[in-house]
Design a protein around this motif. Structure first.
Motif, short mmCIF file in Angstrom:
data_model
loop_
_atom_site.label_atom_id
_atom_site.label_comp_id
_atom_site.label_asym_id
_atom_site.label_seq_id
_atom_site.Cartn_x
_atom_site.Cartn_y
_atom_site.Cartn_z
N LYS A 75 48.94 20.95 58.20
CA LYS A 75 49.35 22.54 57.58
C LYS A 75 48.34 23.10 57.10
O LYS A 75 47.60 22.47 56.40
N THR A 76 48.37 24.41 57.22
CA THR A 76 47.34 25.34 56.77
C THR A 76 48.03 26.70 56.78
O THR A 76 49.25 26.71 57.11
N ALA A 77 47.21 27.43 56.13
CA ALA A 77 47.69 28.88 55.85
C ALA A 77 48.15 29.74 56.94
O ALA A 77 49.33 30.16 57.10
N ARG A 78 47.61 29.38 58.13
CA ARG A 78 47.78 30.17 59.46
C ARG A 78 49.07 29.54 60.13
O ARG A 78 49.90 30.09 60.53
N ASN A 79 49.07 28.18 60.40
CA ASN A 79 50.23 27.44 60.98
C ASN A 79 51.46 27.02 59.93
O ASN A 79 52.31 26.54 60.62
N ALA A 80 51.55 27.55 58.97
CA ALA A 80 52.65 27.05 58.19
C ALA A 80 54.06 27.56 58.73
O ALA A 80 55.01 26.73 58.34
N PRO A 81 54.14 28.62 59.21
CA PRO A 81 55.56 28.99 59.85
C PRO A 81 55.92 27.74 60.81
O PRO A 81 57.06 27.53 60.93
N ILE A 134 59.73 32.65 63.39
CA ILE A 134 58.92 33.38 64.26
C ILE A 134 57.46 33.38 63.66
O ILE A 134 57.09 33.17 62.41
N TYR A 135 56.45 32.53 64.69
CA TYR A 135 55.27 32.49 64.06
C TYR A 135 54.28 33.25 65.14
O TYR A 135 54.28 33.25 66.51
N VAL A 136 53.58 34.48 64.56
CA VAL A 136 52.73 35.43 65.08
C VAL A 136 51.42 35.32 64.60
O VAL A 136 51.56 35.11 63.31
N TYR A 137 50.32 35.24 65.23
CA TYR A 137 49.23 35.02 64.85
C TYR A 137 48.21 35.89 65.96
O TYR A 137 48.54 36.29 67.00
N LEU A 138 47.01 35.95 65.47
CA LEU A 138 45.95 36.79 65.98
C LEU A 138 45.13 35.83 66.71
O LEU A 138 44.50 34.79 66.29
N THR A 139 44.74 36.28 68.10
CA THR A 139 43.88 35.36 68.67
C THR A 139 42.55 36.11 69.32
O THR A 139 42.81 37.47 69.56
N TYR A 140 41.53 35.63 69.40
CA TYR A 140 40.42 36.37 70.05
C TYR A 140 40.08 37.60 69.37
O TYR A 140 39.54 38.65 69.89
N GLY A 141 40.30 37.53 67.96
CA GLY A 141 40.17 38.82 67.07
C GLY A 141 40.75 40.05 67.45
O GLY A 141 40.64 41.06 66.73
N MET A 142 41.90 40.05 68.41
CA MET A 142 42.44 41.30 68.77
C MET A 142 43.75 41.23 69.39
O MET A 142 44.37 42.29 69.58
N HIS A 143 44.28 40.02 69.61
CA HIS A 143 45.61 39.90 70.21
C HIS A 143 46.68 39.04 69.34
O HIS A 143 46.18 38.13 69.08
N TRP A 144 47.76 39.71 69.59
CA TRP A 144 48.72 39.13 68.77
C TRP A 144 49.71 38.16 69.73
O TRP A 144 49.95 38.68 70.85
N LEU A 145 49.83 36.90 69.51
CA LEU A 145 50.83 36.13 70.28
C LEU A 145 52.01 35.69 69.52
O LEU A 145 51.81 35.43 68.48
N LEU A 146 53.02 35.79 70.26
CA LEU A 146 54.43 35.33 69.91
C LEU A 146 54.71 33.92 69.96
O LEU A 146 54.70 33.56 71.11
#
Length: 173
Positions: free
Chosen positions: A60-66, A74-86
């Motif tokens: 568990k980390t701050a990013r993947n806590a959801p 809902i888990y949304v995160y930024l990848t490649y510095g510019m894209h949101w993934l759902l």
DNA sequence: ACGATGATGAAC
DNA sequence: TTCATCATCGTA
């Protein structure tokens, strides 16, 4: 037309069961007072047990806590510095698994669909439902098993044997 | 084929 | 605190 909002129970199962079943369901996004619904045509399963391609591979980390918050998150995160993934979190609490929504009817590509539906960090860690403005509906579309194509996941070549698992599900036209 | 672009996690 | 890495996309 029969319409049914999928509840927590639908997502409270193994990610390998839920990921293919999301095909043919409708992702509904409400923003600026309008509802936009599109059929889900491509998904990927992450987090089955010790999946080395999952964000939860290092605990568990701050990013993947959801991913640990339980079904329907809902888990949304930024990848490649510019894209949101759902991603939609599935399975029981503290058992990190999630389904990556890779494509909707008419919108292929996980980053394209988040841009089109205005999904960003504001939805991260919220719960699927009308209150958050994002939910999934069953509109009666029946998908046969023979209509689902399984392939290895995209962009996870680094994950060794896990990169080869057929955890990507695509709806055939 | 490759650069954009920044958060993340692991090493130092 | 530095560094390589990334669940991608658009342009060439």
């Amino acid at each position: 037309m029969r319409k049914k909002v999928l509840d927590k129970k639908f997502f409270d199962r193994s990610v390998l069961e839920v990921a293919p079943e999301l095909l043919g369901k409708f992702l509904v996004r409400k923003y600026r007072g309008h509802e936009h619904a599109s059929m889900i045509v491509e998904t990927e399963a992450y987090g089955a047990a010790h999946d080395k391609a999952s964000h939860a591979r290092s605990g568990k980390t701050a990013r993947n806590a959801p991913m640990f918050d339980g079904p329907g998150t809902i888990y949304v995160y930024l990848t490649y510095g510019m894209h949101w993934l759902l991603n939609l979190v599935v399975d029981k609490k503290e058992y990190p698994s999630a389904v990556l929504i890779r494509g909707l009817e008419g919108v292929t590509g996980p980053a394209r669909l988040t841009k089109k539906l205005q999904i960003g960090k504001g939805l991260n860690r919220k719960t699927l439902g009308k209150a958050s403005g994002l939910w999934v509906e069953d509109r009666g579309v029946v998908i046969e098993k023979s209509d689902i194509k399984k392939t290895p996941r995209v962009g996870v070549d680094y994950a060794g044997v896990w990169a080869k698992k057929p955890y990507r599900f695509v709806l055939k036209k």
